[in-house]
Design a protein around this motif. Structure first.
Motif, short mmCIF file in Angstrom:
data_model
loop_
_atom_site.label_atom_id
_atom_site.label_comp_id
_atom_site.label_asym_id
_atom_site.label_seq_id
_atom_site.Cartn_x
_atom_site.Cartn_y
_atom_site.Cartn_z
N ALA A 149 -24.65 36.50 -17.30
CA ALA A 149 -23.60 37.50 -17.16
C ALA A 149 -23.36 38.18 -18.49
O ALA A 149 -23.15 37.51 -19.50
N ASP A 150 -23.39 39.50 -18.48
CA ASP A 150 -23.02 40.27 -19.67
C ASP A 150 -21.56 40.69 -19.62
O ASP A 150 -20.96 41.00 -20.66
N LEU A 151 -20.99 40.69 -18.42
CA LEU A 151 -19.61 41.08 -18.18
C LEU A 151 -19.08 40.18 -17.08
O LEU A 151 -19.79 39.88 -16.12
N ILE A 152 -17.82 39.75 -17.19
CA ILE A 152 -17.23 38.86 -16.20
C ILE A 152 -15.84 39.36 -15.84
O ILE A 152 -15.08 39.80 -16.71
N SER A 153 -15.51 39.31 -14.56
CA SER A 153 -14.14 39.58 -14.14
C SER A 153 -13.73 38.55 -13.09
O SER A 153 -14.55 38.08 -12.29
N LEU A 154 -12.46 38.21 -13.12
CA LEU A 154 -11.87 37.23 -12.21
C LEU A 154 -10.64 37.85 -11.59
O LEU A 154 -9.73 38.26 -12.32
N LYS A 155 -10.60 37.91 -10.29
CA LYS A 155 -9.43 38.45 -9.60
C LYS A 155 -8.80 37.30 -8.83
O LYS A 155 -9.29 36.89 -7.77
N LEU A 156 -7.71 36.77 -9.34
CA LEU A 156 -7.18 35.49 -8.90
C LEU A 156 -5.77 35.61 -8.34
O LEU A 156 -4.99 36.45 -8.80
N GLY A 157 -5.46 34.78 -7.35
CA GLY A 157 -4.08 34.63 -6.94
C GLY A 157 -3.82 34.68 -5.46
O GLY A 157 -3.08 33.86 -4.92
N ILE A 158 -4.40 35.65 -4.74
CA ILE A 158 -4.00 35.85 -3.36
C ILE A 158 -4.37 34.65 -2.49
O ILE A 158 -3.59 34.24 -1.62
N ASN A 159 -5.55 34.04 -2.71
CA ASN A 159 -5.93 32.91 -1.86
C ASN A 159 -5.09 31.67 -2.14
O ASN A 159 -4.86 30.85 -1.23
N VAL A 160 -4.65 31.52 -3.36
CA VAL A 160 -3.77 30.40 -3.67
C VAL A 160 -2.47 30.53 -2.89
O VAL A 160 -1.91 29.54 -2.39
N VAL A 161 -1.97 31.77 -2.75
CA VAL A 161 -0.77 32.01 -1.95
C VAL A 161 -1.07 31.84 -0.47
O VAL A 161 -0.33 31.18 0.26
N ASN A 162 -2.18 32.44 0.01
CA ASN A 162 -2.55 32.32 1.43
C ASN A 162 -2.59 30.87 1.89
O ASN A 162 -2.13 30.53 2.98
N LEU A 163 -3.19 30.04 1.06
CA LEU A 163 -3.36 28.64 1.41
C LEU A 163 -2.12 27.81 1.13
O LEU A 163 -1.97 26.71 1.66
N ASP A 164 -1.22 28.36 0.33
CA ASP A 164 -0.11 27.56 -0.20
C ASP A 164 -0.67 26.32 -0.87
O ASP A 164 -0.23 25.19 -0.66
N GLY A 165 -1.70 26.56 -1.71
CA GLY A 165 -2.49 25.48 -2.26
C GLY A 165 -2.00 24.92 -3.57
O GLY A 165 -2.49 23.86 -4.00
N MET A 166 -1.09 25.61 -4.24
CA MET A 166 -0.61 25.14 -5.54
C MET A 166 0.85 25.51 -5.71
O MET A 166 1.37 26.37 -5.00
N ARG A 167 1.46 24.87 -6.68
CA ARG A 167 2.76 25.27 -7.17
C ARG A 167 2.56 25.84 -8.57
O ARG A 167 1.50 25.71 -9.18
N LEU A 168 3.58 26.46 -9.11
CA LEU A 168 3.45 27.09 -10.42
C LEU A 168 3.01 26.08 -11.47
O LEU A 168 2.19 26.40 -12.35
N ARG A 169 3.51 24.87 -11.38
CA ARG A 169 3.19 23.83 -12.36
C ARG A 169 1.69 23.52 -12.39
O ARG A 169 1.13 23.23 -13.46
N THR A 170 1.03 23.54 -11.25
CA THR A 170 -0.40 23.25 -11.21
C THR A 170 -1.25 24.51 -11.37
O THR A 170 -2.39 24.43 -11.86
N PHE A 171 -0.73 25.65 -10.97
CA PHE A 171 -1.49 26.89 -11.06
C PHE A 171 -1.80 27.27 -12.50
O PHE A 171 -2.95 27.60 -12.84
N VAL A 172 -0.82 27.21 -13.38
CA VAL A 172 -1.01 27.67 -14.76
C VAL A 172 -2.08 26.86 -15.48
O VAL A 172 -3.03 27.42 -16.04
#
Length: 391
Positions: free
Chosen positions: A230-253
């Motif tokens: 990879a010469d360039l990388i992008s990460l678009k994060l967040g919506i699936n964590v909310v969809n799944l209700d998979g984390m709380r703020l304490r674990t997400f960060v």
């Protein structure tokens, strides 16, 4: 330009050098199945959702140089259909010398029909499919056949009326990871998903790790990115964590910090864009989990809803506004990394855009909105002083 017909032209056996954008190719009884994640991930974590979406070759294409005027690709598709929720078929797109020329909707193949109410599934087999593109420009040219972003396929044969040769990638590689929106949900064709739009405008080779429902900060995904070219990388994060209700703020960060740390072990100075979610009204202030609105089943206009309660944010439940604030703060805490850039996702699609370009199912953009997001990302990342500007 596009037609379907019986082939009488010579065939070429497809091998890895002909296929760009995949992690690996699995040999099957029919041919080759592209995978966007390596085998060790599929073996260690055979989650059905992950296996389904990584096998859908979003961003993967067959690339050749040729003087052929007609080319045909024989594939065997496999798709998932939901009873009471009609979904458009996948398509195969033709790009010649960087210009989108034609698109052909798939037919046939196998279908797994799922009942969203009961969870029951049924497999119905079907025939293979031949897509033929004719009347290509004369002379030598670069031909890219983009595979469907929303159906898996086995590559069986490539037919052409002139010899074809594989192409060694020469452009910078942009590796992007995100959710179903990055995967291409609701876009009508593989070259019309927003990462493909942005890659074309940025003149880069796309490696798309947009994985529907599966951008969950899994450590194995960080390892895949770490170990990939990879010469360039992008990460678009967040919506699936909310969809799944998979984390709380304490674990997400700390999970985001750990994800970035692992990537930086392999790409210490690679330009990296950390992007937060686009605007999505159902989850802006309401936590997940997300769900299909049962009142829309059977209507062919399925919509999604958030089932959490806003007051649950006090217990650390995540909403999109909370995640945007957290990602901005994380980027600020990593100010010792001059090649890390934070992008507020609402600059790609915000609340004002929702009035003119509403999300048809309350979660995913349509084709026109994919184009809008792709153009805005390209304007941000690839233009003068952007984080992906070529030096």
């Amino acid at each position: 330009m596009e037609k379907k017909e019986e082939n009488v032209m010579p065939s070429t056996s497809l091998t890895a050098p002909f296929v760009h954008g995949a992690a690996e190719l699995e040999r099957t009884a029919r041919g080759l199945r592209p995978h966007r994640l390596p085998g060790w991930v599929r073996e260690r974590f055979p989650d059905p959702q992950l296996l389904m979406v990584e096998g859908q070759p979003s961003g993967v294409r067959v690339v050749v140089t040729t003087a052929a005027r007609t080319v045909s690709l024989v594939t065997h598709p496999l798709r998932v259909a939901y009873r009471g929720a009609d979904r458009p078929r996948g398509a195969v797109d033709l790009v010649v010398d960087g210009e989108s020329v034609a698109s052909s909707v798939l037919d046939g193949g196998d279908v797994i029909e799922a009942d969203l109410r009961t969870g029951a599934t049924e497999l119905r087999p079907g025939p293979s499919h031949t897509t033929t593109f004719s009347d290509l420009p004369s002379g030598d040219k670069l031909v890219e056949i983009w595979l469907p972003h929303n159906e898996s396929v086995e590559l069986i044969e490539l037919w052409s009326d002139a010899p074809v040769a594989p192409v060694e990638p020469a452009r910078r590689v942009w590796l992007h990871h995100g959710s179903s929106i990055s995967h291409g949900s609701n876009a009508s064709a593989p070259t019309r998903i927003w990462p493909a739009v942005a890659a074309r405008l940025g003149d880069v080779d796309l490696r798309n790790l947009g994985l529907g429902g599966s951008a969950l900060l899994d450590p194995f995904l960080a390892r895949v990115i770490r170990d990939s070219q990879a010469d360039l990388i992008s990460l678009k994060l967040g919506i699936n964590v909310v969809n799944l209700d998979g984390m709380r703020l304490r674990t997400f960060v700390p999970a985001v910090h750990g994800f970035l740390d692992t990537i930086r072990d392999g790409h210490p100075t690679t330009p990296l864009v950390l992007a937060s979610p686009i605007f999505c009204g159902i989850h802006e202030d309401t936590p997940g989990p997300g769900a299909v609105d049962p009142d829309t089943l059977g209507t062919d206009h399925v919509r999604f809803v958030a089932t959490g309660r806003s007051e649950e944010q006090a217990q650390g439940k995540l909403t999109l506004r909370v995640i945007r604030d957290a990602l901005a703060e994380i980027a600020g805490q990593r100010s010792d990394d001059p090649n890390l850039h934070y992008l507020d996702g609402t600059t790609l699609y915000g609340q004002d855009d929702a009035a003119e370009h509403p999300l048809p199912d309350a979660l995913h953009p349509d084709t026109a909105t994919h184009r809008l997001i792709g153009e805005r990302f390209a304007r941000y990342a690839f233009t003068e002083k952007g984080p992906f500007t070529s030096s």
